[in-house]
Design a protein around this motif. Structure first.
Motif, PDB file in Angstrom:
ATOM      1  N   HIS A 135       8.816  79.407 -13.728  1.00 59.83           N
ATOM      2  CA  HIS A 135       8.778  78.947 -12.335  1.00 59.83           C
ATOM      3  C   HIS A 135       8.334  77.488 -12.295  1.00 59.83           C
ATOM      4  O   HIS A 135       7.479  77.058 -13.077  1.00 59.83           O
ATOM      5  N   ASP A 136       8.899  76.719 -11.382  1.00 68.49           N
ATOM      6  CA  ASP A 136       8.567  75.289 -11.282  1.00 68.49           C
ATOM      7  C   ASP A 136       7.089  75.048 -11.010  1.00 68.49           C
ATOM      8  O   ASP A 136       6.543  73.994 -11.365  1.00 68.49           O
ATOM      9  N   SER A 137       6.431  76.026 -10.392  1.00 70.22           N
ATOM     10  CA  SER A 137       5.012  75.865 -10.052  1.00 70.22           C
ATOM     11  C   SER A 137       4.073  76.334 -11.161  1.00 70.22           C
ATOM     12  O   SER A 137       2.855  76.224 -11.022  1.00 70.22           O
TER      13      SER A 137
ATOM     14  N   ASP B 215       2.803  75.687 -14.836  1.00 71.06           N
ATOM     15  CA  ASP B 215       2.807  74.609 -15.830  1.00 71.06           C
ATOM     16  C   ASP B 215       2.468  75.074 -17.243  1.00 71.06           C
ATOM     17  O   ASP B 215       2.423  74.257 -18.166  1.00 71.06           O
TER      18      ASP B 215
ATOM     19  N   LYS C 228       5.212  74.308 -19.731  1.00 68.50           N
ATOM     20  CA  LYS C 228       5.353  72.858 -19.898  1.00 68.50           C
ATOM     21  C   LYS C 228       4.253  72.315 -20.804  1.00 68.50           C
ATOM     22  O   LYS C 228       4.487  71.440 -21.641  1.00 68.50           O
TER      23      LYS C 228
ATOM     24  N   SER D 111      17.735  75.968 -17.867  1.00 73.68           N
ATOM     25  CA  SER D 111      17.297  74.921 -16.940  1.00 73.68           C
ATOM     26  C   SER D 111      16.016  74.255 -17.440  1.00 73.68           C
ATOM     27  O   SER D 111      15.874  73.022 -17.384  1.00 73.68           O
ATOM     28  N   PHE D 112      15.086  75.058 -17.946  1.00 73.46           N
ATOM     29  CA  PHE D 112      13.832  74.518 -18.476  1.00 73.46           C
ATOM     30  C   PHE D 112      14.095  73.600 -19.666  1.00 73.46           C
ATOM     31  O   PHE D 112      13.501  72.518 -19.782  1.00 73.46           O
TER      32      PHE D 112
ATOM     33  N   LYS E  13      15.475  70.277 -18.418  1.00 68.23           N
ATOM     34  CA  LYS E  13      14.525  69.442 -17.677  1.00 68.23           C
ATOM     35  C   LYS E  13      13.361  68.959 -18.540  1.00 68.23           C
ATOM     36  O   LYS E  13      12.920  67.813 -18.423  1.00 68.23           O
TER      37      LYS E  13
END
Length: 328
Positions: free
Chosen positions: A38-40, A42, A45, A321-322, A325
């Motif tokens: 999910h983009d939210s 981290d 990441k 997608s991850f 990006k």
């Protein structure tokens, strides 16, 4: 105490999976707490900052794949490690698997995750005829009645074939082929680290132009299996039908093209796969199970296919997608 903690962890995992399936079923977004893609969220990441590999999307292959390249040049090999799924790349990052290609291969082999090892060459593919490895006809008469003894004969024939160096390709395919061959390679795991010595005879070559300005067309080699070899591994028989020139296909185990589409298969050999495999194997050895037709395998492995495949596809898309990006 440790057993209690493990049980609680399993219960938490089951609860999380049920929650995820509920969101998939209703078509609602997955919450960040359950979805590290999910983009939210981290966490993934942050883990990517510690990865010891580079990941390259190889659109020149059909279908596209991901090359995994060590950041440390000491771990560069004469072959390239390639995976077909974006979820595998994310799993490497998420779990911080190893620093060398051999480390990754060890993880992939232990979990039945598909991968390839491509040897690059500027030379064009040869035109030699591939040697035969399956000499016994898989056809059987109309009166064929397979039993536990028939299965044992099949196992011996399978083990004999797996002595070929290029049979390592079965292990690399993951899934059902991996499970059927795993025990045969436990003492020969070094074979999976790069193409076999017979790759020019028993391999497949894919040609693609160089990404540099040298204009060289490269050839990528890896060991492959023929359809007959896959059939031998899966215990396939072609049984004569009641009419002339009619045959029905039976097999002790599903072929990869059927198994890979079932609800159990999520890109690695999970506990559901192993439970099903052991139950099926016990039934065969007790003389209670028989080979299935292709249509019977599709029915037997269907389960909740739509929901599982939806979740699998959702994860694959989010992983791709991850990579684009964050890792691209």
């Amino acid at each position: 105490m440790a057993e209690t903690d493990a049980q609680l962890q399993d219960e938490n995992n089951v609860a999380s999976i049920r929650h995820i399936f509920l969101h998939v079923k209703e078509g609602t977004p997955l919450p960040p707490a359950l979805w590290d893609l999910h983009d939210s969220n981290d966490s993934l990441k942050e883990a990517s900052a510690d990865t010891t590999f580079r990941f390259v999307y190889e659109a020149k292959f059909t279908p596209p794949v991901y090359s995994i390249i060590p950041s440390d040049k000491r771990h560069i090999r004469s072959w390239t490690l390639v995976v077909p799924h974006a979820t595998t790349v994310v799993q490497v990052v998420r779990n911080k698997w190893g620093s060398s290609l051999e480390d990754l291969i060890g993880k992939f082999v232990s979990l039945g995750i598909p991968f390839f090892t491509l040897a690059l060459s500027p030379n064009p593919p040869h035109k030699l005829t591939r040697p035969e490895t399956v000499f016994e006809y898989l056809s059987r008469p109309f009166s064929f009645q397979p039993n536990a003894y028939t299965y044992k004969t099949y196992e011996l024939r399978r083990e004999d074939f797996l002595k070929h160096p290029h049979a390592r390709a079965a292990l690399l395919r993951g899934g059902i082929l991996w499970r059927l061959c795993k025990a045969s390679f436990e003492e020969r795991l070094g074979l999976v680290n790069g193409p076999s010595s017979d790759v020019r005879l028993f391999g497949e070559a894919k040609r693609f132009p160089s990404s540099t300005s040298d204009g060289v067309t490269w050839t990528a080699w890896d060991d492959t299996l023929t359809d007959d070899e896959v059939d031998l591994i899966c215990g396939v028989y072609y049984v004569a039908g009641g009419r002339r020139k009619q045959w029905k296909t039976l097999s002790w185990w599903p072929r990869p093209n059927v198994f890979d589409k079932c609800s159990m298969w999520t890109g690695y050999w999970n506990t559901s796969c192993e439970f099903w495999f052991q139950r099926r194997l016990d039934s065969i050895r007790c003389g209670e199970a028989r080979p299935f037709k292709t249509a019977e395998w599709k029915d037997a492995l269907r389960y909740s296919q739509n929901k599982t495949r939806l979740l699998f596809n959702l994860t694959e898309e989010a992983s791709a997608s991850f990579i684009g990006k964050v890792l691209g």
